[in-house]
Design a protein around this motif. Sequence first.
Motif, PDB file in Angstrom:
ATOM      1  N   TYR A 142       0.824  -1.200   0.000  1.00 50.81           N
ATOM      2  CA  TYR A 142       0.000   0.000   0.000  1.00 50.81           C
ATOM      3  C   TYR A 142       0.864   1.258   0.000  1.00 50.81           C
ATOM      4  CZ  TYR A 142      -3.666  -3.298   1.411  1.00 50.81           C
ATOM      5  OH  TYR A 142      -4.535  -4.355   1.470  1.00 50.81           O
ATOM      6  N   GLY A 143       1.849   1.295   0.896  1.00 49.32           N
ATOM      7  CA  GLY A 143       2.692   2.482   1.003  1.00 49.32           C
ATOM      8  C   GLY A 143       3.497   2.746  -0.257  1.00 49.32           C
ATOM      9  N   ASN A 144       4.062   1.701  -0.838  1.00 43.29           N
ATOM     10  CA  ASN A 144       4.844   1.887  -2.057  1.00 43.29           C
ATOM     11  C   ASN A 144       3.963   2.295  -3.231  1.00 43.29           C
ATOM     12  OD1 ASN A 144       7.582   1.353  -1.245  1.00 43.29           O
ATOM     13  ND2 ASN A 144       7.003  -0.783  -0.949  1.00 43.29           N
ATOM     14  N   ALA A 145       2.744   1.764  -3.274  1.00 43.07           N
ATOM     15  CA  ALA A 145       1.820   2.167  -4.328  1.00 43.07           C
ATOM     16  C   ALA A 145       1.503   3.657  -4.222  1.00 43.07           C
ATOM     17  CB  ALA A 145       0.530   1.346  -4.242  1.00 43.07           C
ATOM     18  N   VAL A 146       1.231   4.119  -3.012  1.00 43.62           N
ATOM     19  CA  VAL A 146       0.937   5.539  -2.792  1.00 43.62           C
ATOM     20  C   VAL A 146       2.153   6.402  -3.117  1.00 43.62           C
ATOM     21  CG1 VAL A 146       0.471   7.257  -0.993  1.00 43.62           C
ATOM     22  CG2 VAL A 146      -0.930   5.187  -1.150  1.00 43.62           C
ATOM     23  N   LYS A 147       3.314   5.989  -2.644  1.00 42.94           N
ATOM     24  CA  LYS A 147       4.537   6.750  -2.908  1.00 42.94           C
ATOM     25  C   LYS A 147       4.780   6.896  -4.409  1.00 42.94           C
ATOM     26  CE  LYS A 147       9.557   6.602  -2.109  1.00 42.94           C
ATOM     27  NZ  LYS A 147      10.657   5.838  -1.465  1.00 42.94           N
ATOM     28  N   ASN A 148       4.686   5.808  -5.142  1.00 40.82           N
ATOM     29  CA  ASN A 148       4.953   5.845  -6.579  1.00 40.82           C
ATOM     30  C   ASN A 148       3.873   6.607  -7.340  1.00 40.82           C
ATOM     31  OD1 ASN A 148       7.397   4.381  -6.523  1.00 40.82           O
ATOM     32  ND2 ASN A 148       6.297   2.437  -6.444  1.00 40.82           N
ATOM     33  N   GLU A 159       3.902   1.116 -14.324  1.00 39.11           N
ATOM     34  CA  GLU A 159       4.586  -0.151 -14.600  1.00 39.11           C
ATOM     35  C   GLU A 159       6.056   0.077 -14.926  1.00 39.11           C
ATOM     36  OE1 GLU A 159       2.137  -1.809 -17.669  1.00 39.11           O
ATOM     37  OE2 GLU A 159       0.833  -2.862 -16.227  1.00 39.11           O
ATOM     38  N   GLU A 160       6.375   1.201 -15.558  1.00 34.86           N
ATOM     39  CA  GLU A 160       7.769   1.518 -15.856  1.00 34.86           C
ATOM     40  C   GLU A 160       8.548   1.818 -14.581  1.00 34.86           C
ATOM     41  OE1 GLU A 160      10.410   4.745 -18.461  1.00 34.86           O
ATOM     42  OE2 GLU A 160       8.222   4.733 -18.592  1.00 34.86           O
ATOM     43  N   VAL A 161       7.905   2.495 -13.637  1.00 34.90           N
ATOM     44  CA  VAL A 161       8.565   2.873 -12.388  1.00 34.90           C
ATOM     45  C   VAL A 161       8.637   1.704 -11.410  1.00 34.90           C
ATOM     46  CG1 VAL A 161       8.334   4.297 -10.313  1.00 34.90           C
ATOM     47  CG2 VAL A 161       7.980   5.315 -12.567  1.00 34.90           C
ATOM     48  N   ALA A 162       7.524   0.973 -11.267  1.00 37.90           N
ATOM     49  CA  ALA A 162       7.408  -0.024 -10.203  1.00 37.90           C
ATOM     50  C   ALA A 162       7.444  -1.462 -10.688  1.00 37.90           C
ATOM     51  CB  ALA A 162       6.114   0.207  -9.430  1.00 37.90           C
ATOM     52  N   SER A 163       7.426  -1.663 -11.989  1.00 30.94           N
ATOM     53  CA  SER A 163       7.429  -3.011 -12.572  1.00 30.94           C
ATOM     54  C   SER A 163       6.235  -3.836 -12.112  1.00 30.94           C
ATOM     55  CB  SER A 163       8.738  -3.744 -12.228  1.00 30.94           C
ATOM     56  OG  SER A 163       9.849  -3.039 -12.744  1.00 30.94           O
ATOM     57  N   GLU A 164       5.110  -3.181 -11.861  1.00 30.03           N
ATOM     58  CA  GLU A 164       3.879  -3.871 -11.513  1.00 30.03           C
ATOM     59  C   GLU A 164       2.687  -3.000 -11.878  1.00 30.03           C
ATOM     60  OE1 GLU A 164       4.314  -4.603  -7.354  1.00 30.03           O
ATOM     61  OE2 GLU A 164       3.627  -2.619  -6.779  1.00 30.03           O
ATOM     62  N   THR A 165       1.519  -3.607 -11.912  1.00 33.98           N
ATOM     63  CA  THR A 165       0.306  -2.881 -12.254  1.00 33.98           C
ATOM     64  C   THR A 165      -0.171  -2.070 -11.053  1.00 33.98           C
ATOM     65  OG1 THR A 165      -0.335  -4.629 -13.791  1.00 33.98           O
ATOM     66  CG2 THR A 165      -2.069  -3.134 -13.066  1.00 33.98           C
ATOM     67  N   PRO A 166      -0.553  -0.820 -11.241  1.00 38.81           N
ATOM     68  CA  PRO A 166      -0.997  -0.010 -10.102  1.00 38.81           C
ATOM     69  C   PRO A 166      -2.334  -0.471  -9.544  1.00 38.81           C
ATOM     70  CG  PRO A 166      -1.383   1.172 -12.153  1.00 38.81           C
ATOM     71  CD  PRO A 166      -0.588  -0.060 -12.507  1.00 38.81           C
ATOM     72  N   ASN A 167      -2.484  -0.356  -8.242  1.00 39.57           N
ATOM     73  CA  ASN A 167      -3.763  -0.626  -7.592  1.00 39.57           C
ATOM     74  C   ASN A 167      -4.475   0.691  -7.305  1.00 39.57           C
ATOM     75  OD1 ASN A 167      -2.450   0.443  -5.326  1.00 39.57           O
ATOM     76  ND2 ASN A 167      -2.004  -1.572  -4.473  1.00 39.57           N
ATOM     77  N   GLN A 168      -5.611   0.606  -6.638  1.00 36.69           N
ATOM     78  CA  GLN A 168      -6.394   1.812  -6.393  1.00 36.69           C
ATOM     79  C   GLN A 168      -5.688   2.773  -5.453  1.00 36.69           C
ATOM     80  OE1 GLN A 168      -9.776  -0.258  -4.493  1.00 36.69           O
ATOM     81  NE2 GLN A 168      -9.445   1.111  -2.785  1.00 36.69           N
ATOM     82  N   PHE A 169      -4.808   2.271  -4.586  1.00 37.07           N
ATOM     83  CA  PHE A 169      -4.085   3.144  -3.663  1.00 37.07           C
ATOM     84  C   PHE A 169      -3.153   4.066  -4.437  1.00 37.07           C
ATOM     85  CE2 PHE A 169      -5.563  -0.460  -1.337  1.00 37.07           C
ATOM     86  CZ  PHE A 169      -5.915   0.035  -0.093  1.00 37.07           C
ATOM     87  N   ALA A 170      -2.506   3.522  -5.466  1.00 35.71           N
ATOM     88  CA  ALA A 170      -1.650   4.333  -6.322  1.00 35.71           C
ATOM     89  C   ALA A 170      -2.469   5.395  -7.044  1.00 35.71           C
ATOM     90  CB  ALA A 170      -0.933   3.441  -7.334  1.00 35.71           C
ATOM     91  N   ALA A 171      -3.630   5.009  -7.551  1.00 39.77           N
ATOM     92  CA  ALA A 171      -4.474   5.952  -8.281  1.00 39.77           C
ATOM     93  C   ALA A 171      -5.034   7.028  -7.365  1.00 39.77           C
ATOM     94  CB  ALA A 171      -5.609   5.202  -8.969  1.00 39.77           C
ATOM     95  N   ASP A 172      -5.434   6.662  -6.159  1.00 35.41           N
ATOM     96  CA  ASP A 172      -5.931   7.656  -5.202  1.00 35.41           C
ATOM     97  C   ASP A 172      -4.837   8.661  -4.845  1.00 35.41           C
ATOM     98  OD1 ASP A 172      -8.679   7.234  -4.713  1.00 35.41           O
ATOM     99  OD2 ASP A 172      -8.254   5.485  -3.466  1.00 35.41           O
ATOM    100  N   ALA A 173      -3.597   8.188  -4.687  1.00 31.19           N
ATOM    101  CA  ALA A 173      -2.492   9.095  -4.375  1.00 31.19           C
ATOM    102  C   ALA A 173      -2.227  10.048  -5.530  1.00 31.19           C
ATOM    103  CB  ALA A 173      -1.233   8.291  -4.061  1.00 31.19           C
ATOM    104  N   TYR A 174      -2.262   9.521  -6.736  1.00 32.90           N
ATOM    105  CA  TYR A 174      -2.105  10.342  -7.945  1.00 32.90           C
ATOM    106  C   TYR A 174      -3.171  11.435  -7.963  1.00 32.90           C
ATOM    107  CZ  TYR A 174      -1.803  11.187 -13.065  1.00 32.90           C
ATOM    108  OH  TYR A 174      -1.682  11.733 -14.319  1.00 32.90           O
TER     109      TYR A 174
END
Length: 419
Positions: A67-73, A328-343
């Motif tokens: 969760y934290g890494n998704a938000v950070k990225n 995916e380029e930054v984290a090498s994985e598909t973003p979850n909703q936590f990443a999108a909410d942070a964005y």
Amino acid sequence: MSSRIFNPSMSRRTLVAGLVGLSAAGVLAGCSNDDSSSSAGSSSGSASGATFKIGGIGPTTGAAAIYGNAVKNGAQIAVDEINAEGGDIQFELNFQDDENDAERSVNAYNNLKDWGMQILMGTVTTTPCVAVSSETNADNMFQITPSGSSTDVIGGQPDADGNISTPRKENVFQMCFTDPNQGAASAQYISEQALGTKIAIIYNNSDTYSTGIYNSFKAEAEADGLEIVSETTFTDDSATDFSVQLNDAKNAGADLVFLPIYYTPISLILTQANQMGYAPKWFGVDGMDGLLTVEGFDTSLAEGCMLLTPFVATAEDEATQDFVAKFEEVASETPNQFAADAYDCIYALKSALEQAGVTPDTDYSDICDALVEVFTSGDFSFTGLTTAGEAATWSDTGEISKQPMGMVIQDGVYMPLDA
């Protein structure tokens, strides 16, 4: 858009300075690692350059690191995009690890104040966010959380008996759905789509996030005529063996199990249910997002799992696909909703700062008052990755109004759940 420009002479800090001095000074001093930097209204909260200094807090290590890494990225991608545009609004992001621990989260907050933070984007998980929101409220530091969903984060909400035990934290806003909204929306969705006739609930009664969703789900389920046949609990210390809970649900004939919990115990529940030959429908909330990433988990067991979420990476709109590609380029994985909410948090801040008319050399408390005025003005709205193509707004409680989407795991990815 409003044309109002904030007047620092009418700040909330100015109006309540005497009360803060009498009632909060001792609390603030006790919560800070550095007395010289902890006082509300200190000039240390002003940026020295031409950028707004945004702090972030969340678990980038430990069990909740996804969760934290998704938000950070997700937040960093938005910051980089905005800075690359070269406009009047420029950001600097400093993200601190709290390991999903409230005490560490408060320490991280104090470190960020020493750095000169003017706005807090966080924290990521609920219990630390409740602790930190009390600090930001005392300091009059503007805070928007991508995923701290408990009503205790924002305060001012009635309990089951209608009593309000904590005052509204006027400086705190949420990009995520509140726990009651998640619970009620889940019950409504299950009822409207006729997904189950006998419902079991397994929740974590040592976790604010889980209990908040459970309470609102149960109340709405009863109102919608859903039959709850099993209600069982666990704690963080007992989240390894779910045989008692699963047997209770199975023996009660539950054909759908509601899981208002995080993805790690969900992976164990699905594994153990499979071992005992129990195969009901599974329905979760945003904590289920991350289930497919659990190391050693047989992801085929997640097939058909349903949840409500404000974001799905398989959406075909250009904005989502652009964000997914960058993530995916930054984290090498598909973003979850936590990443999108942070964005979305970062872009909402940009829009609100533009409307407020404040500059990076403004004191953090004055920035807070300006942003609160914008967010609660009634004419401020925001359209982003997590708003389903519609404009989201905020109430004066700090809650966001936006629509969730039903999702189902199919072939190892999240797909829209057809009505």
